[in-house]
Design a protein around this motif. Structure first.
Motif, PDB file in Angstrom:
ATOM      1  N   VAL A 173      -0.792   3.349 -11.949  1.00  0.00           N
ATOM      2  CA  VAL A 173      -1.559   4.061 -10.607  1.00  0.00           C
ATOM      3  C   VAL A 173      -3.424   4.448 -10.993  1.00  0.00           C
ATOM      4  N   ASP A 177      -7.689  -0.217   1.382  1.00  0.00           N
ATOM      5  CA  ASP A 177      -6.877  -1.059   1.724  1.00  0.00           C
ATOM      6  C   ASP A 177      -6.175  -0.747   3.133  1.00  0.00           C
ATOM      7  N   LEU A 192       2.205   1.985  -3.219  1.00  0.00           N
ATOM      8  CA  LEU A 192       1.285   1.844  -3.876  1.00  0.00           C
ATOM      9  C   LEU A 192       1.383   3.685  -3.904  1.00  0.00           C
ATOM     10  N   VAL A 193       0.675   4.447  -2.712  1.00  0.00           N
ATOM     11  CA  VAL A 193       0.542   5.412  -2.296  1.00  0.00           C
ATOM     12  C   VAL A 193       1.802   6.368  -2.657  1.00  0.00           C
ATOM     13  N   ALA A 250      -4.437   0.794  -9.844  1.00  0.00           N
ATOM     14  CA  ALA A 250      -4.944   0.570  -8.490  1.00  0.00           C
ATOM     15  C   ALA A 250      -5.179   2.063  -7.399  1.00  0.00           C
ATOM     16  N   LYS A 251      -5.879   3.076  -8.285  1.00  0.00           N
ATOM     17  CA  LYS A 251      -6.636   3.272  -7.650  1.00  0.00           C
ATOM     18  C   LYS A 251      -8.316   3.124  -7.183  1.00  0.00           C
ATOM     19  N   ARG A 261      -6.223   1.378  -3.292  1.00  0.00           N
ATOM     20  CA  ARG A 261      -5.071   2.012  -2.773  1.00  0.00           C
ATOM     21  C   ARG A 261      -5.019   2.363  -1.462  1.00  0.00           C
ATOM     22  N   ILE A 262      -6.126   3.651  -1.495  1.00  0.00           N
ATOM     23  CA  ILE A 262      -6.179   4.239   0.087  1.00  0.00           C
ATOM     24  C   ILE A 262      -7.078   3.221   0.994  1.00  0.00           C
ATOM     25  N   THR A 273       9.686   7.021  -7.550  1.00  0.00           N
ATOM     26  CA  THR A 273       8.835   6.236  -6.877  1.00  0.00           C
ATOM     27  C   THR A 273      10.273   5.832  -5.928  1.00  0.00           C
ATOM     28  N   ILE A 308      -5.435  -7.396  -1.909  1.00  0.00           N
ATOM     29  CA  ILE A 308      -4.357  -7.040  -1.296  1.00  0.00           C
ATOM     30  C   ILE A 308      -4.123  -8.348  -0.228  1.00  0.00           C
ATOM     31  N   CYS A 343       1.107  -1.716   0.352  1.00  0.00           N
ATOM     32  CA  CYS A 343      -0.414  -0.063   0.025  1.00  0.00           C
ATOM     33  C   CYS A 343       0.776   1.151  -0.086  1.00  0.00           C
ATOM     34  N   MET A 354       2.023   6.777  -6.828  1.00  0.00           N
ATOM     35  CA  MET A 354       0.482   8.104  -6.731  1.00  0.00           C
ATOM     36  C   MET A 354       1.384   9.265  -7.298  1.00  0.00           C
TER      37      MET A 354
END
Length: 379
Positions: free
Chosen positions: A67, A77, A43-44, A70-71, A74-75, A330, A270, A40, A47
């Motif tokens: 991105v 989870d 992924l954040v 996963a939108k 992502r948050i 990243t 996830i 997670c 993004m």
């Protein structure tokens, strides 16, 4: 509310110590939580890095597709995982609860509000001087600042769950779901994100035992779990990349109701992926677990290396591909905070990532659960 089984070692999941020693592995039962958090947080950071690079370079690259995929989850989870352990302290007295779930997050939010704002002092004040800067900090007390909104909301969510602990679980979950479905767009990060995300935190709190059981089942039936993940990924991809033609809801995944289901399904996906990775082991799993164990370290400090490398790469013109630049930014934004934390871990600067004893409401002995009596022998 569901609680985590008491057999789990508290050391590896304590929310009040983001830089903690690694506990001995317990057949992967706790390791998968850190692996999931690692996925997670990456992924954040991805993004923020990718969108920033795309905006600066005026076009998109292959990382934008990751991105976008996963939108939906992502948050959600991240909040679901954060809610898993609230049940361990929700029924304790307010002093202990506040130390674990309010003061902890408030300390890091306030500290990094000042640090992040100081870096952008000129941009924030626009020549108006210290008064404008202090006004900015004061506003940050009532409206979450920049990327720190997630930490702010964790404290708020925890307080609301504690205050409503007598409300029946189904009622609280339904109310949270209705908030997510409602078209709440006030312009306030605090209000809008609360309405959009609270349901996942509540879900993690209420269904903690079932989520841990799901992780156990996934490890026990890896083949079936892989098929399920493949089916989820296919459905997620179709919904995330199919446009609707609507300005407010650009893809099918963003439609009311669909976004709620995809957020929950993605969060559980996830969990399943993390459980499988923990079962398989290997260097990738080790890296993800290390990131998850120190996810708050990455979250607090990723903005500076992200901005610095993005600016350097774009100005140099060495790499023209947006996707490659996004990937490099990243990686740096994840790795540099971990390196900084390691450098300051045994120095006075460790207060950047470890809450000092003076900022605790209760001591270690007071916070430790009372000893449990051994079960009576059976015939």
């Amino acid at each position: 509310m569901s609680r985590r089984p008491n057999s789990e070692p508290a050391l590896s999941v304590r929310p009040d110590d983001p830089v903690r020693p690694r506990a001995a592995a317990e057949s992967g039962r706790l390791a998968w939580v850190d692996v999931a958090k690692g996925i997670c947080i990456i992924l954040v950071v991805m993004m923020h890095s990718t969108l920033g690079v795309g905006e600066a370079m005026g076009r998109e690259g292959f990382m934008h597709h990751v991105v976008e995929f996963a939108k939906p989850f992502r948050i959600p989870d991240f909040f679901l995982l954060s809610g898993l352990f609230v049940g361990r302290v929700v029924d304790r007295d307010w002093r202990l609860f506040a130390d674990r779930r309010i003061v902890h997050f408030a300390y890091f939010y306030l500290l990094w509000l000042v640090l992040q704002s100081a870096v952008k002092y000129a941009q924030i004040t626009e020549g108006a001087g210290p008064g404008a800067f202090l006004a900015h900090l004061a506003y940050g007390l009532v409206e979450p600042y920049s990327t720190l909104w997630f930490i702010y909301l964790l404290a708020v969510f925890s307080v609301v769950v504690k205050a409503t602990r007598r409300v029946p679980g189904p009622v609280l979950l339904l109310a949270a779901a209705l908030l997510q479905l409602a078209p709440v767009h006030t312009g306030s990060t605090l209000i809008d994100e609360f309405c959009a995300r609270f349901v996942y935190f509540v879900g993690g709190t209420l269904f903690a035992a079932r989520i841990f059981a799901l992780a156990d089942a996934v490890r026990a039936r890896a083949g079936l779990a892989l098929l399920g993940l493949a089916a989820w990924a296919a459905i997620e991809g179709v919904l995330a990349f199919t446009p609707t033609g609507l300005a407010s809801y650009p893809t099918l995944a963003s439609l009311p109701g669909v976004s709620l289901v995809l957020g929950a399904a993605g969060a559980l996906a996830i969990v399943g992926a993390a459980a499988l990775l923990t079962r398989a082991g290997g260097p990738v799993t080790a890296v993800l677990r290390a990131c998850g164990e120190r996810s708050i370290v990455i979250y607090l400090a990723f903005f500076l290396p992200m901005a610095a490398l993005r600016t350097a790469l774009i100005r140099s013109g060495i790499i023209a591909d947006v996707g490659t630049v996004s990937l490099l930014v990243t990686v740096a934004a994840v790795a540099v905070p971990l390196g900084i934390e390691r450098l300051v871990r045994h120095t006075p600067a460790r207060f950047l990532f470890r809450r000092p004893a003076a900022c605790h409401l209760v001591g270690a002995e007071e916070a430790r659960p009372a000893p449990r009596l051994a079960p009576a022998p059976t015939a």
